[in-house]
Design a protein around this motif. Structure first.
Motif, PDB file in Angstrom:
ATOM      1  N   THR A 162      -1.267  -1.810  10.060  1.00  0.00           N
ATOM      2  CA  THR A 162      -0.971  -0.419   9.752  1.00  0.00           C
ATOM      3  C   THR A 162      -0.450   0.234  11.015  1.00  0.00           C
ATOM      4  OG1 THR A 162      -2.702  -0.305   8.075  1.00  0.00           O
ATOM      5  CG2 THR A 162      -1.878   1.789   8.918  1.00  0.00           C
ATOM      6  N   THR A 207       4.031   1.543   1.105  1.00  0.00           N
ATOM      7  CA  THR A 207       5.203   1.401   1.976  1.00  0.00           C
ATOM      8  C   THR A 207       6.338   0.695   1.243  1.00  0.00           C
ATOM      9  OG1 THR A 207       3.800   1.386   3.951  1.00  0.00           O
ATOM     10  CG2 THR A 207       6.012   0.472   4.193  1.00  0.00           C
ATOM     11  N   ALA A 248       0.826  -1.223   0.000  1.00  0.00           N
ATOM     12  CA  ALA A 248       0.000   0.000   0.000  1.00  0.00           C
ATOM     13  C   ALA A 248       0.854   1.264   0.000  1.00  0.00           C
ATOM     14  CB  ALA A 248      -0.977  -0.007   1.169  1.00  0.00           C
ATOM     15  N   ALA A 255     -10.520  -2.892   6.528  1.00  0.00           N
ATOM     16  CA  ALA A 255      -9.612  -2.278   7.494  1.00  0.00           C
ATOM     17  C   ALA A 255     -10.327  -1.209   8.311  1.00  0.00           C
ATOM     18  CB  ALA A 255      -8.413  -1.670   6.786  1.00  0.00           C
ATOM     19  N   GLU A 301       2.219   6.996   8.304  1.00  0.00           N
ATOM     20  CA  GLU A 301       1.815   5.608   8.496  1.00  0.00           C
ATOM     21  C   GLU A 301       2.643   4.688   7.605  1.00  0.00           C
ATOM     22  OE1 GLU A 301      -2.000   4.652   5.884  1.00  0.00           O
ATOM     23  OE2 GLU A 301      -2.235   6.522   7.003  1.00  0.00           O
ATOM     24  N   TRP A 302       2.686   3.416   8.002  1.00  0.00           N
ATOM     25  CA  TRP A 302       3.323   2.363   7.227  1.00  0.00           C
ATOM     26  C   TRP A 302       2.364   1.181   7.201  1.00  0.00           C
ATOM     27  CZ3 TRP A 302       5.984   4.575  11.448  1.00  0.00           C
ATOM     28  CH2 TRP A 302       6.976   5.511  11.103  1.00  0.00           C
ATOM     29  N   ASP A 303       2.286   0.498   6.056  1.00  0.00           N
ATOM     30  CA  ASP A 303       1.366  -0.631   5.891  1.00  0.00           C
ATOM     31  C   ASP A 303       2.138  -1.912   5.591  1.00  0.00           C
ATOM     32  OD1 ASP A 303      -1.447   0.543   5.927  1.00  0.00           O
ATOM     33  OD2 ASP A 303      -0.435   1.869   4.509  1.00  0.00           O
ATOM     34  N   TYR A 331      -3.307  -7.724   8.016  1.00  0.00           N
ATOM     35  CA  TYR A 331      -2.892  -6.367   7.662  1.00  0.00           C
ATOM     36  C   TYR A 331      -2.490  -5.649   8.942  1.00  0.00           C
ATOM     37  CZ  TYR A 331      -5.297  -7.132   3.205  1.00  0.00           C
ATOM     38  OH  TYR A 331      -5.706  -7.626   1.995  1.00  0.00           O
ATOM     39  N   TYR A 375       0.305   3.683  12.633  1.00  0.00           N
ATOM     40  CA  TYR A 375       0.008   5.113  12.514  1.00  0.00           C
ATOM     41  C   TYR A 375       0.974   5.868  13.410  1.00  0.00           C
ATOM     42  CZ  TYR A 375      -4.269   3.829  10.099  1.00  0.00           C
ATOM     43  OH  TYR A 375      -5.171   3.327   9.199  1.00  0.00           O
TER      44      TYR A 375
END
Length: 146
Positions: A109, A54, A52, A137, A68-70, A107, A111
């Motif tokens: 994420t 990242t 996504a 999500a 954020e990182w996914d 998943y 934040y």
């Protein structure tokens, strides 16, 4: 049939990669793709597949200030009644190892800065959102006010 869940954890602000290194203790390390985090003197490898957007940052600098990182990953869980039922009904009995089973994709994420998602933003907190790949999500926007 699949498992459907999501949960959100809040942590005091800290190095997010050290936090994820702790989360990695529960992850399936045999996954094909790992995420590299570049520190000045080392490369940390986490058993999470970046996605996504990242994945375009790899290797991620340790001081990356993204909001954020996914990631996608798989976690090992102890068998309980629900997981035992799931493995039996899905023909996954062979996937059970030492009374544990890897569940995923999950998943994840992270934040780092969630002020754009929720009015209750606290700069002293990092938010980790885990959800099943079958789950829509959960956005921090849907979280109750802290």
């Amino acid at each position: 049939m699949g498992l459907d869940y999501s949960f959100v954890l809040f942590f005091k602000r800290q190095d997010p990669w050290q936090l994820l290194d702790g989360v990695a203790q529960f992850a399936d390390h045999s996954l094909k793709d790992h995420t590299a985090v570049r520190y000045p003197d080392q490369i940390m490898r986490l058993p999470f597949e970046a996605w996504a957007g990242t994945e375009k940052k790899l290797p991620i600098p340790y001081d990356d200030d993204s909001k954020e990182w996914d990631f996608m990953t798989s976690f090992y869980f102890d068998l309980d009644e629900e997981l035992l039922d799931y493995t039996e009904n899905s023909g996954l009995q062979d996937a059970v190892r030492n009374q544990r089973i890897a569940v995923g994709y999950i998943y994840l994420t992270v934040y780092n800065d969630w002020r754009d998602y929720d009015d209750s933003y606290d700069p002293d907190l990092i938010l980790l959102n885990f959800s099943a790949a079958t789950t829509c999500a959960v956005s921090p926007l849907s979280l109750p006010t802290l």
